[in-house]
Design a protein around this motif. Structure first.
Motif, PDB file in Angstrom:
ATOM      1  N   VAL A  63      14.605   8.974  34.622  1.00 17.65           N
ATOM      2  CA  VAL A  63      13.283   8.564  35.083  1.00 17.65           C
ATOM      3  C   VAL A  63      12.309   8.767  33.931  1.00 17.65           C
ATOM      4  O   VAL A  63      12.464   9.687  33.126  1.00 17.65           O
ATOM      5  CB  VAL A  63      12.854   9.377  36.326  1.00 17.65           C
ATOM      6  CG1 VAL A  63      12.761  10.872  36.018  1.00 17.65           C
ATOM      7  CG2 VAL A  63      11.548   8.863  36.921  1.00 17.65           C
ATOM      8  N   ASN A  64      11.313   7.896  33.821  1.00 17.80           N
ATOM      9  CA  ASN A  64      10.336   8.057  32.749  1.00 17.80           C
ATOM     10  C   ASN A  64       9.001   8.560  33.296  1.00 17.80           C
ATOM     11  O   ASN A  64       8.853   8.822  34.499  1.00 17.80           O
ATOM     12  CB  ASN A  64      10.186   6.787  31.925  1.00 17.80           C
ATOM     13  CG  ASN A  64       9.517   5.644  32.691  1.00 17.80           C
ATOM     14  OD1 ASN A  64       9.081   5.792  33.832  1.00 17.80           O
ATOM     15  ND2 ASN A  64       9.422   4.482  32.039  1.00 17.80           N
ATOM     16  N   ALA A  65       8.021   8.662  32.415  1.00 19.39           N
ATOM     17  CA  ALA A  65       6.732   9.235  32.801  1.00 19.39           C
ATOM     18  C   ALA A  65       5.987   8.380  33.809  1.00 19.39           C
ATOM     19  O   ALA A  65       5.102   8.877  34.512  1.00 19.39           O
ATOM     20  CB  ALA A  65       5.870   9.450  31.554  1.00 19.39           C
ATOM     21  N   ALA A  66       6.325   7.097  33.909  1.00 20.99           N
ATOM     22  CA  ALA A  66       5.701   6.214  34.888  1.00 20.99           C
ATOM     23  C   ALA A  66       6.416   6.258  36.231  1.00 20.99           C
ATOM     24  O   ALA A  66       5.992   5.579  37.177  1.00 20.99           O
ATOM     25  CB  ALA A  66       5.679   4.783  34.365  1.00 20.99           C
ATOM     26  N   GLY A  67       7.499   7.039  36.317  1.00 22.28           N
ATOM     27  CA  GLY A  67       8.255   7.123  37.554  1.00 22.28           C
ATOM     28  C   GLY A  67       9.311   6.053  37.719  1.00 22.28           C
ATOM     29  O   GLY A  67       9.874   5.896  38.808  1.00 22.28           O
TER      30      GLY A  67
END
Length: 291
Positions: A63-67
């Motif tokens: 998962v990345n920082a943007a979800g």
């Protein structure tokens, strides 16, 4: 600390953006060994369970920082790479019908998705670029029998672990794979800095994106496992105590992660760990990486 859903008593963290979002597995401790029964992919938001899938698949891999959640599931007779909405809805990523199967293993904070496709029992590295939705490209891939993708940074650099005679690999923005010097295992990459550990001497290490060894530490740290937003690299050393970590822990050989958010998230459920930080100047401190 990461909450466990009702009915679960153990979990792992497999992907973490360093601040808010994390994905992994939750379930029940195996009666024998270290496995997890009733394993289900789980998404956390600030340590709270935001999604737990209802079956063994889909797998939630990163998962990345943007979800943005990526993973894989079964369609027909094979695995396919997917993105996963926070309500559990899956969306298949495009692939080549000639592939035996493929998965989405990593996602950068820029939204680029990186995965592996299998063709005739050989792995191929695939990138689904954020800037060209619905497309993919296959990268030249080292001719190895084993390839595990470990991390990708915002600029698209990829680190991986290959066969034991190859060791760590890094894909730089010039479009080439390079071996890490001095037989290293990479754990994290950020802005072209690669950190991990040396396999022969059990020391934390840093490399450039071209695989050149920058420095090591002999302070007892076994691995450098994360790089913070201020350039600090977090390292871990084993301190067996016979105790158990509470809450969710992530798979590793010897360490438990610290409980505070932003700390490295590799560990086991059987030992406690000491963590220190390694800043860009090579000095040690007692704070975890500030992501």
């Amino acid at each position: 600390m990461w909450d466990l859903p009702a009915g679960a008593d153990v979990g792992t963290l497999d992907g973490y953006d360093g601040e808010r979002w994390a994905v992994g597995i939750t379930g029940n401790r195996a009666r024998m060994g270290d496995g997890i029964m009733n394993a289900r992919g789980t998404l956390w938001d600030h340590g709270k369970v935001a999604l737990r899938v209802s079956d063994e698949i889909p797998h939630l891999n990163d998962v990345n920082a943007a979800g943005l959640v990526v993973g894989d599931t079964v369609v027909g007779n094979g695995f396919v790479g997917i993105t996963v909405d926070h309500d559990g809805t899956t969306h298949q990523l495009p692939g080549d019908p000639a592939w035996d199967g493929y998965s989405a293993d990593l996602v950068s904070d820029s939204g680029d998705i990186v995965g592996t496709a299998t063709v005739d029992l050989k792995s191929r590295v695939v990138v689904w670029p954020a800037g060209a939705p619905g497309t993919y490209r296959v990268l030249p891939t080292p001719d190895v029998k084993y390839l595990h993708l470990q991390d990708v940074d915002r600029q698209g650099r990829i680190i991986a672990q290959g066969d034991s005679n190859v060791g760590g690999l890094v894909w730089d923005t010039d479009g080439r794979w390079r071996q890490l010097a001095s037989n290293g295992t990479p754990w994290a990459v950020r802005d072209g800095r690669v950190v991990g550990g040396l396999n022969d001497t059990s020391a934390a290490a840093e490399w450039t994106a071209r695989g050149t060894l920058v420095r090591t530490t002999g302070s007892g740290a076994l691995d450098a496992t994360a790089i913070g937003g201020n350039g600090t690299a977090a390292t871990g050393s084993s301190t067996p105590s016979g105790g158990r970590c509470s809450g969710v822990t992530a798979w590793s050989a010897t360490r438990c992660p610290p409980s505070r958010p932003g700390s490295p998230s590799t560990g086991s459920a059987t030992t406690n760990g000491r963590w220190s930080a390694w800043n860009p100047a090579g000095r040690s401190s007692t704070t975890a990486a500030d992501r």
